[in-house]
Design an enzyme around this catalytic site. Structure first.
Site, PDB file in Angstrom:
ATOM      1  N   LYS A  19       0.815  -1.216   0.000  1.00  0.00           N
ATOM      2  CA  LYS A  19       0.000   0.000   0.000  1.00  0.00           C
ATOM      3  C   LYS A  19       0.851   1.271   0.000  1.00  0.00           C
ATOM      4  CE  LYS A  19      -2.559  -0.249   3.541  1.00  0.00           C
ATOM      5  NZ  LYS A  19      -2.618   0.880   4.461  1.00  0.00           N
ATOM      6  N   ARG A  93     -10.602   2.590   8.697  1.00  0.00           N
ATOM      7  CA  ARG A  93     -10.243   1.206   9.023  1.00  0.00           C
ATOM      8  C   ARG A  93     -11.413   0.469   9.651  1.00  0.00           C
ATOM      9  NH1 ARG A  93      -4.420   2.232   9.615  1.00  0.00           N
ATOM     10  NH2 ARG A  93      -3.192   0.423  10.170  1.00  0.00           N
ATOM     11  N   ARG A 127      11.420 -10.681   6.099  1.00  0.00           N
ATOM     12  CA  ARG A 127      12.001  -9.338   6.016  1.00  0.00           C
ATOM     13  C   ARG A 127      12.930  -9.098   7.213  1.00  0.00           C
ATOM     14  NH1 ARG A 127       7.951  -4.235   5.533  1.00  0.00           N
ATOM     15  NH2 ARG A 127       7.368  -4.744   7.660  1.00  0.00           N
ATOM     16  N   ARG A 160      11.771  -7.067  12.717  1.00  0.00           N
ATOM     17  CA  ARG A 160      10.868  -6.187  13.466  1.00  0.00           C
ATOM     18  C   ARG A 160       9.946  -7.021  14.349  1.00  0.00           C
ATOM     19  NH1 ARG A 160       7.837  -1.960   9.577  1.00  0.00           N
ATOM     20  NH2 ARG A 160       6.167  -2.766  10.870  1.00  0.00           N
ATOM     21  N   ARG A 171      -1.987  -9.425  13.186  1.00  0.00           N
ATOM     22  CA  ARG A 171      -2.300  -8.201  12.426  1.00  0.00           C
ATOM     23  C   ARG A 171      -3.269  -8.518  11.287  1.00  0.00           C
ATOM     24  NH1 ARG A 171       3.585  -6.522  10.924  1.00  0.00           N
ATOM     25  NH2 ARG A 171       2.719  -4.781   9.746  1.00  0.00           N
TER      26      ARG A 171
END
Ligand code: AMP
Length: 225
Positions: A19, A93, A127, A160, A171
Site C-alpha cells: 500500500k 479502518r 524481512r 521487526r 495483524r
C-alpha cells in the site's frame, strides 16, 4: 469524470500488501495529495501533542486508536485540503470511520489491493532490517551477502517485532475482522475497485491504467508510470 476537478480516493489493503509503495506512486503520477493516518499519528507522537501522548500506548500495542479520535483528526486535516484531490491511506479502518467520512464528503473510488494472506506472511516474515540505516533485506529475493549481517556495515540485522509469524497472523486477523467490513461498505456503494496479485510491480500497471482512465480530462497525470 467529466468536468469534475476534485478527485477523492481511498487506498486499502492488508499490512504488507504494498500500500505504501502504490500510494507514493499514485501521488507522484497523478498529483493526488497523500494523507496517511499512521503518519499523522506518528507526527503527533513526535511533536508530543496531547493527543499524540494519549494515543502512543494504543499504537505501541498495535491496537486501533478510538474511532472518534482518529475520525476527528483525519476530518480536520481533510478540511484544510478542501480544494485538492487526495488519496487517503490507513483511514477508514472501521465502518464507523467510513460513516464519519461520509458525513463530510463522498469518496470517488476505493482502490483495494488484494494480496493473498499467504504471500503477505511469507513477505513479512522473511524481512530483515538494519536498524541504524533502515536498509531492508528479504531472505528470499534480496538476501544480505553474509546471512544475518548488513552488507555495508557488517552489523547484525534484526527482525521487526511486528514481523514475527505470530504477530503477522494477529495483524492479519485484525484486518479481517475490523477492516474487511469496510470493503463491503464501499462495494455496496459501487466505488470499490479491487486489484489482485502477488507482486506490487505487476499490480501497479493496472492501478495506473484505471486511474488514468478515471482522471482523464483532469489533466493531472504527469505521465510518470
Ligand atoms: P499504520 O502506519 O497505518 O499501520 O498505522 C500505525 C498505527 O496507527 C496502527 O497500528 C493504529 O494503532 C494506528 N492507526 C492508524 N490509522 C488508524 C485508523 N484509521 N484507526 C485506528 N487506528 C489507526
Amino acid at each position: 469524470m467529466g468536468l469534475q476537478t476534485i478527485f477523492r480516493a481511498v487506498i486499502m489493503g492488508p499490512p504488507g500488501s504494498g500500500k505504501g509503495t502504490v500510494s507514493s506512486r499514485i501521488s507522484q503520477s497523478f498529483g493526488l495529495k497523500h494523507l496517511s493516518s499512521g503518519d499523522i499519528l506518528r507526527a503527533n507522537i513526535q511533536a508530543k501533542t496531547e493527543l499524540g501522548l494519549l494515543m502512543k500506548a494504543c499504537i505501541d500495542q498495535g491496537q486501533l486508536v478510538p474511532d472518534d479520535v482518529i475520525s476527528r483528526l483525519i476530518l480536520s486535516n481533510l478540511k484544510t485540503m478542501d480544494h485538492s484531490s487526495w488519496l487517503l491511506d490507513g483511514f477508514p479502518r472501521t465502518v464507523a470511520q467510513a460513516e464519519a467520512l461520509d458525513t463530510m464528503c463522498s469518496v470517488d473510488t476505493v482502490i483495494n489491493l488484494n494480496v493473498p494472506f499467504d504471500t503477505i506472511k511469507e513477505r513479512l516474515t522473511s524481512r530483515w532490517v538494519h536498524l541504524a540505516s533502515g536498509r531492508v533485506y528479504n531472505i528470499d529475493f534480496n538476501p544480505p551477502k553474509i546471512p544475518g549481517l548488513d552488507d555495508v556495515t557488517g552489523e547484525p540485522l534484526i527482525q521487526r517485532d511486528d514481523d514475527t509469524p505470530d504477530t503477522v497472523s494477529r495483524r492479519l486477523k485484525a484486518y479481517e475482522n475490523q477492516t474487511q467490513p469496510v470493503l463491503e461498505y464501499y462495494r455496496s456503494k459501487g466505488v470499490l475497485e479491487t486489484f489482485t496479485g502477488t507482486e506490487t510491480n505487476k499490480i501497479w500497471p493496472h492501478v495506473h491504467a484505471f486511474l488514468s482512465k478515471r482522471l482523464s480530462g483532469n489533466q493531472q497525470d504527469t505521465g510518470k508510470a
